[in-house]
Design a protein around this motif. Structure first.
Motif, PDB file in Angstrom:
ATOM      1  N   LYS A  51      40.736  21.644  45.498  1.00 51.21           N
ATOM      2  CA  LYS A  51      41.080  21.846  46.904  1.00 51.21           C
ATOM      3  C   LYS A  51      41.940  23.089  47.121  1.00 51.21           C
ATOM      4  N   LEU A  52      41.613  24.167  46.424  1.00 54.12           N
ATOM      5  CA  LEU A  52      42.382  25.400  46.567  1.00 54.12           C
ATOM      6  C   LEU A  52      41.935  26.139  47.826  1.00 54.12           C
ATOM      7  N   PRO A  53      42.871  26.724  48.582  1.00 52.66           N
ATOM      8  CA  PRO A  53      42.499  27.458  49.800  1.00 52.66           C
ATOM      9  C   PRO A  53      41.967  28.854  49.464  1.00 52.66           C
ATOM     10  N   GLN A  54      40.809  29.193  49.949  1.00 50.88           N
ATOM     11  CA  GLN A  54      40.198  30.515  49.767  1.00 50.88           C
ATOM     12  C   GLN A  54      40.211  30.954  48.299  1.00 50.88           C
ATOM     13  N   PRO A  55      39.552  30.216  47.431  1.00 56.23           N
ATOM     14  CA  PRO A  55      39.602  30.527  45.995  1.00 56.23           C
ATOM     15  C   PRO A  55      38.576  31.590  45.582  1.00 56.23           C
ATOM     16  N   PHE A  56      38.636  32.745  46.219  1.00 58.61           N
ATOM     17  CA  PHE A  56      37.626  33.771  45.955  1.00 58.61           C
ATOM     18  C   PHE A  56      37.727  34.351  44.551  1.00 58.61           C
ATOM     19  N   LEU A  57      38.924  34.279  43.939  1.00 58.38           N
ATOM     20  CA  LEU A  57      39.078  34.844  42.601  1.00 58.38           C
ATOM     21  C   LEU A  57      38.375  34.013  41.525  1.00 58.38           C
ATOM     22  N   ALA A  58      38.150  32.734  41.786  1.00 58.98           N
ATOM     23  CA  ALA A  58      37.522  31.876  40.774  1.00 58.98           C
ATOM     24  C   ALA A  58      36.089  32.309  40.454  1.00 58.98           C
ATOM     25  N   LEU A 147      50.867  32.279  45.144  1.00 58.99           N
ATOM     26  CA  LEU A 147      50.829  33.036  43.887  1.00 58.99           C
ATOM     27  C   LEU A 147      50.319  32.155  42.750  1.00 58.99           C
ATOM     28  N   ALA A 148      50.804  30.921  42.711  1.00 58.48           N
ATOM     29  CA  ALA A 148      50.346  29.993  41.679  1.00 58.48           C
ATOM     30  C   ALA A 148      48.858  29.692  41.838  1.00 58.48           C
ATOM     31  N   ASP A 149      48.392  29.603  43.087  1.00 64.11           N
ATOM     32  CA  ASP A 149      46.972  29.368  43.322  1.00 64.11           C
ATOM     33  C   ASP A 149      46.119  30.505  42.776  1.00 64.11           C
ATOM     34  N   ARG A 150      46.576  31.746  43.004  1.00 66.29           N
ATOM     35  CA  ARG A 150      45.809  32.891  42.518  1.00 66.29           C
ATOM     36  C   ARG A 150      45.702  32.864  40.996  1.00 66.29           C
ATOM     37  N   LEU A 152      45.866  30.183  39.078  1.00 67.83           N
ATOM     38  CA  LEU A 152      45.006  29.067  38.713  1.00 67.83           C
ATOM     39  C   LEU A 152      43.536  29.405  38.947  1.00 67.83           C
ATOM     40  N   GLU A 153      43.251  30.037  40.081  1.00 66.67           N
ATOM     41  CA  GLU A 153      41.868  30.420  40.387  1.00 66.67           C
ATOM     42  C   GLU A 153      41.293  31.347  39.316  1.00 66.67           C
ATOM     43  N   THR A 154      42.082  32.341  38.957  1.00 63.62           N
ATOM     44  CA  THR A 154      41.603  33.312  37.975  1.00 63.62           C
ATOM     45  C   THR A 154      41.397  32.666  36.621  1.00 63.62           C
ATOM     46  N   ALA A 155      42.377  31.878  36.171  1.00 63.82           N
ATOM     47  CA  ALA A 155      42.252  31.217  34.875  1.00 63.82           C
ATOM     48  C   ALA A 155      41.065  30.267  34.859  1.00 63.82           C
TER      49      ALA A 155
END
Length: 352
Positions: A51-58, A147-150, A152-155
């Motif tokens: 449920k991450l908001p706008q997880p475009f980096l994933a 910042l933590a979301d970004r 997490l998304e990348t990892a």
């Protein structure tokens, strides 16, 4: 009309090769499919599960981690996560210190690209500056949760891309190895045949220039072969399918022929251009060397070591000519210059 027809039919030919041969086209299709699947999986996990908001980096990270080898995927995962982490920390630090978004953006991009040039980040170094730029421009550099979301998304995306690449038909490069072996063997055999004709004296001296041009082609193929060996070794590393790969020893053996082959061609070319008889072997000796080169060409083409018996016999005959004081070869330095690299060619082919 022929060129226009070829342009229109090229895509159909590409698709036909995908199903007909296990070559570059099939590997490209498989890797493209895996990258798309990894992006979709990363997006679904990030949006529906976490449920991450706008997880475009994933999905973005997942696509870039479907690399040409499993090793590069795993190494890229570590580099990308490290680069994004540094970019997040850089954006957070600059965002808290500099109130102006414009100034902070310039500082983060400059500092991020500079830090990202460290070779430890590899190709992922650009992510330091890009991540910082995105966070500053979206105004989330001062929000710890985002910042933590970004991170997490990348990892997450990078991990999914690496796992998909490692588990689903992990890429191998055996067809590149086989193609390089075939091309190099054929080129070496052709050069040996042309050199045999030149050393017998049946070609004009200008033919030496053509042989030298052909040698430059061989040198280019040797470089291609070394590249294919490197890709094959890297592709086998950490690869679940790696043991199925054909060994690279035959191609390595062909590559090892380059130094004595170059020496032999130089000796023959110099003798062919020389107007001093003592530098060129006599007719009988030239015939023996020509027979040896043609026999070596047959071995290079067929890869059959049993045919080396004839080569060894001819080397022995050349040795006999060198130590026998006849009018034909007693003053010839040309035969000696040809004999040593020819012997090394036989030895290296025998080592295979």
């Amino acid at each position: 009309m022929g060129d226009v027809r070829n342009r229109w039919t090229a895509p159909f030919g590409w698709v036909a090769r995908v199903f007909r041969i296990p070559g570059e086209e099939r590997r490209s299709l498989v890797q493209t499919t895996k990258a798309a699947a990894a992006a979709v999986i990363a997006w679904v996990v990030a949006t529906s599960v976490l449920k991450l908001p706008q997880p475009f980096l994933a999905p973005y990270a997942a696509v870039f981690l479907v690399q040409a080898t499993v090793y590069r995927s795993l190494r890229g995962w570590a580099q990308q996560v490290g680069a994004v982490s540094v970019g997040v920390l850089l954006a957070a630090g600059v965002g808290h210190i500099v109130p102006s978004v414009t100034v902070a953006l310039g500082m983060v991009v400059f500092g991020g690209l500079l830090i990202g040039s460290w070779r430890g980040f590899g190709d992922s170094g650009v992510w330091v500056g890009v991540t910082g730029m995105l966070l500053i421009s979206y105004g989330s550099a001062t929000e710890p949760v985002l910042l933590a979301d970004r991170l997490l998304e990348t990892a997450l995306g990078a991990a999914i891309g690496a796992v998909v690449n490692a588990v689903v038909l992990p890429p191998l490069h055996g067809e590149r190895l086989r193609a390089a072996t075939s091309r190099l063997a054929s080129a070496i055999a052709d050069v040996l045949d042309e050199t045999a004709a030149l050393v017998r004296g049946g070609e004009p001296p200008e033919a030496a220039d053509a042989v030298q041009d052909r040698m430059r082609d061989v040198r280019s193929l040797v470089a291609e072969a070394e590249d294919a060996i490197g890709w094959t070794r890297e592709g086998r590393f950490l690869n679940l399918r790696g043991r199925r790969e054909a060994p690279e020893a035959p191609l390595e053996n062909l590559v090892s022929l380059w130094p004595p082959l170059a020496q032999l061609i130089d000796a023959v070319s110099e003798a062919a251009r020389s107007e001093q008889p003592f530098q060129h072997p006599g007719e009988h000796a030239r015939g023996v060397v020509g027979d040896l080169l043609e026999a070596l060409a047959e071995v290079a083409r067929s890869g059959d070591p049993d045919r080396l018996d004839r080569c060894r016999e001819l080397v022995g005959e050349i040795d006999h000519l060198l130590v026998t004081p006849t009018d034909e070869v007693s003053t010839s330095i040309g035969l000696g210059a040809m004999a040593l690299p020819a012997r090394r060619l036989v030895q290296r082919l025998h080592a295979d």
